[in-house]
Design an enzyme around this catalytic site. Sequence first.
Site, mmCIF file in Angstrom:
data_model
loop_
_atom_site.group_PDB
_atom_site.id
_atom_site.type_symbol
_atom_site.label_atom_id
_atom_site.label_comp_id
_atom_site.label_asym_id
_atom_site.label_seq_id
_atom_site.Cartn_x
_atom_site.Cartn_y
_atom_site.Cartn_z
ATOM 1 N N LYS A 269 16.039 11.883 -8.278
ATOM 2 C CA LYS A 269 16.200 13.364 -7.326
ATOM 3 C C LYS A 269 14.720 14.153 -7.427
ATOM 4 C CE LYS A 269 19.906 16.544 -5.964
ATOM 5 N NZ LYS A 269 21.371 16.988 -6.393
ATOM 6 N N GLU B 130 38.087 17.970 -6.896
ATOM 7 C CA GLU B 130 38.998 19.287 -6.796
ATOM 8 C C GLU B 130 40.364 18.702 -6.921
ATOM 9 O OE1 GLU B 130 36.601 18.235 -4.713
ATOM 10 O OE2 GLU B 130 35.001 19.669 -4.727
ATOM 11 N N ARG C 76 40.231 20.201 0.007
ATOM 12 C CA ARG C 76 40.355 18.946 -0.523
ATOM 13 C C ARG C 76 41.820 18.652 -1.645
ATOM 14 N NH1 ARG C 76 36.353 14.774 -1.326
ATOM 15 N NH2 ARG C 76 35.903 15.038 0.612
HETATM 16 C C1 LIG Z 1 34.204 17.723 -1.719
HETATM 17 C C2 LIG Z 1 32.901 18.269 -2.153
HETATM 18 N N1 LIG Z 1 32.926 19.056 -3.013
HETATM 19 C C3 LIG Z 1 31.536 19.550 -3.560
HETATM 20 C C4 LIG Z 1 30.540 19.498 -2.793
HETATM 21 C C5 LIG Z 1 29.156 20.431 -3.309
HETATM 22 N N2 LIG Z 1 28.176 19.030 -3.404
HETATM 23 C C6 LIG Z 1 27.343 18.850 -2.455
HETATM 24 S S1 LIG Z 1 26.185 17.666 -3.061
HETATM 25 C C7 LIG Z 1 27.003 17.697 -4.455
HETATM 26 C C8 LIG Z 1 26.476 16.703 -5.561
HETATM 27 C C9 LIG Z 1 26.220 15.335 -5.140
HETATM 28 O O1 LIG Z 1 25.739 14.356 -6.078
HETATM 29 P P1 LIG Z 1 25.434 13.142 -5.632
HETATM 30 O O2 LIG Z 1 26.283 12.423 -4.981
HETATM 31 O O3 LIG Z 1 25.053 12.382 -6.761
HETATM 32 O O4 LIG Z 1 24.055 13.549 -4.628
HETATM 33 P P2 LIG Z 1 22.503 13.727 -4.827
HETATM 34 O O5 LIG Z 1 22.408 15.319 -4.766
HETATM 35 O O6 LIG Z 1 22.415 13.290 -6.412
HETATM 36 O O7 LIG Z 1 21.640 12.825 -4.226
HETATM 37 C C10 LIG Z 1 28.125 18.529 -4.569
HETATM 38 C C11 LIG Z 1 28.842 18.680 -5.908
HETATM 39 C C12 LIG Z 1 30.676 18.690 -1.777
HETATM 40 N N3 LIG Z 1 29.746 18.597 -0.817
HETATM 41 N N4 LIG Z 1 31.887 18.180 -1.462
#
Ligand SMILES: Cc1ncc(C[n+]2csc(CCOP(=O)(O)OP(=O)(O)O)c2C)c(N)n1
Length: 644
Positions: free
Chosen positions: A285, A372, A400
């Site tokens: 990342k 969630e 959610r």
């Molecule tokens: C249902 C939901 N909960 C929380 C989030 C907030 N959120 C956005 S990106 C993220 C982390 C995603 O991690 P990953 O899938 O590993 O993607 P990366 O940012 O590492 O590329 C979170 C928790 C969301 N978008 N949707």
Amino acid sequence: MSERPATPLLDQIQYPSDIRKLQKAQLPQLAEELRSEMISAVSTSGGHLGSGLGVVELTVAIHYVFDTPDDKLIWDVGHQCYPHKIVTGRRDRIRTLRQGGGLSGFTKRAESEYDPFGAAHSSTSISAALGFAISNKLANKPGRAIAVIGDGAMSAGMAYEAMNNAHEAGNRLVVILNDNDMSIAPPVGGLSHYLARLVSSGKYLKTREIARRVFGRLPKPVEKAARKAEEYARGMVTGGTLFEELGFYYVGPVDGHDVLGLVEILENVRDAKDGPILIHAVTVKGKGYGPAESAADKYHGVVKFDVVSGKQDKGPGGGPPAYTAVFADALKAEMERDEKVVAITAAMPSGTGLDKVEQAFPDRTFDVGIAEQHAVTFAAGLAAQGHRPFCAIYSTFLQRAYDQVVHDVAIQNLPVRFAMDRAGLVGADGCTHAGAFDLAYLCTLPNMVVMAAADEVELANMVHTMALHDSGPSAVRYPRGNGRGLAMPASPQRLEIGKGRIVREGKKVAILSLGTRLEEAEKAADMLEAKGLSTTVADMRFAKPIDEEMVRKLLTTHEVAVTIEEGAIGGFGAQVLTLASDEGLIDAGLKLRTMRLPDIFQDQDAPAKQYDDAGLNAPHIVETVLKALRRNDIAVDADAGAIA
Ligand SMILES: Cc1ncc(C[n+]2csc(CCOP(=O)(O)OP(=O)(O)O)c2C)c(N)n1
Ligand SMILES: CC(=O)[C@@H](O)[C@H](O)COP(=O)(O)O
Ligand SMILES: [Mg+2]
């Protein structure tokens, strides 16, 4: 002789079909140019940077190998889609990202045929991709569906629901697990440990290996036995990987930044007869940008920044505290006072402020990952056993877990506390992140207490009130952004459940405000007084139970009553309307108006502009009152129509 600078390639790329005209050997250079363009663009707009940097090579390789847009590429969450947008006809608008009238910060169907499915809430990509794949299968149409899902998003139950069904799709479904060992914060839970074991078990698989696996040259049982022997040899986990046990061909771990290696792997996968296939790509990342790679959060979400130094333009600092910080401080005070108080976040420790809470109370703060639904029922279990759980989940993400709120919390009347940050309109994240519906979806539930903080002092009081409220579930909502700069009392006040407060006495007009619209309500009262219209302003504090005594009094002693809230239809105003209708308070000629968010999904813009577009600022309140009065024969002075 110095090498001639390579001819720039990105300028030749409008669409993926242009990428496919390149020689494979040119792809690494294209990836580097794409990375630089993304860094430059986000430095001017702000937005999600780290995740997009991590998928530059994947973006190039996927569009090179698969026939997008006929092959459907679906990005999970979609926050990493900026490189994808640059090479799918939107480079000219990439610097309008997340701005009014500009590009969305997430994938969006209305924006491009290369965005077959919108996102922003996580863990939906495999389900959606499966839908596309099965539809093609039923229609006997060619075309694959490729879901790119992160390791964080893979911690949500929905991903497993989809994988459990995926066998139906055969080779039409390709899942690429983008494993950068990061969520917004470092990933949590058993899955992240498992993935780490897979990655650390040995070298990246090379094409030969993958060809053998994917094409399954050996009959399955023999292939499986051969693999088991190899896995033992490589000290990998026993049996197949979790994904294979779910029916996927597992291909990995592979280097997610080796664009030529990725192309070869994807070409194998594209031509595979069997499936579904899951490719485990290991990425970084923030890849390729030092300030991002070295930052703890990998520059997940940034404001405008200086490209050379990486320094973000966070403004002068100081000023009123963020509501998130006020919440975190208030919760810490409750955890200090009462050891039964515990805190839960669903992968949003910094966004909710629980990262600060966790520093003080590591044993009583839980990050359950992007889960969630689990978070809410986990909290219900804690409450049933005598703890006082605070579930800190953004209003939009709590959607959610709605059935868990109903079925596991409200019906059982368990004292779970919901801290809903980002209530109302949120600005750059747009409609997918707006906290527009929590008043409607919570106020309809028996047993529920629903509060809305008008300012930071009120928020601290409400956290304290919830901590002491053991007789059932409660929720407090508060907006993204900063408070009003009020002095914080030394200790919070316990509020009486269902009681509002009059902040200004008047006679002719009553404004019943809920939450932070109070500031606009007070401005409107000044404007109305200047027009000779004496105005009462009430901060109602509770959307449920509403202060019935105060509502009756206000509606029977004023000529015009207006409710206002930062929520869609069905929330606070509906509660007041229902009381008024049940008790005939309108029968006597009262002019009652409700002001709420419009019945549309509002795109991203600055929050103040969003509320202006929503018609929820002071001038709109004044206009509503004057229009109500004009319906009567009372003369209103000539310039009344000219809203200041
Ligand atoms: C249902 C939901 N909960 C929380 C989030 C907030 N959120 C956005 S990106 C993220 C982390 C995603 O991690 P990953 O899938 O590993 O993607 P990366 O940012 O590492 O590329 C979170 C928790 C969301 N978008 N949707
Ligand atoms: C992509 C995603 O869902 C999160 O990064 C979200 O954008 C965070 O929102 P805040 O910036 O309001 O914390
Ligand atoms: Mg990740």
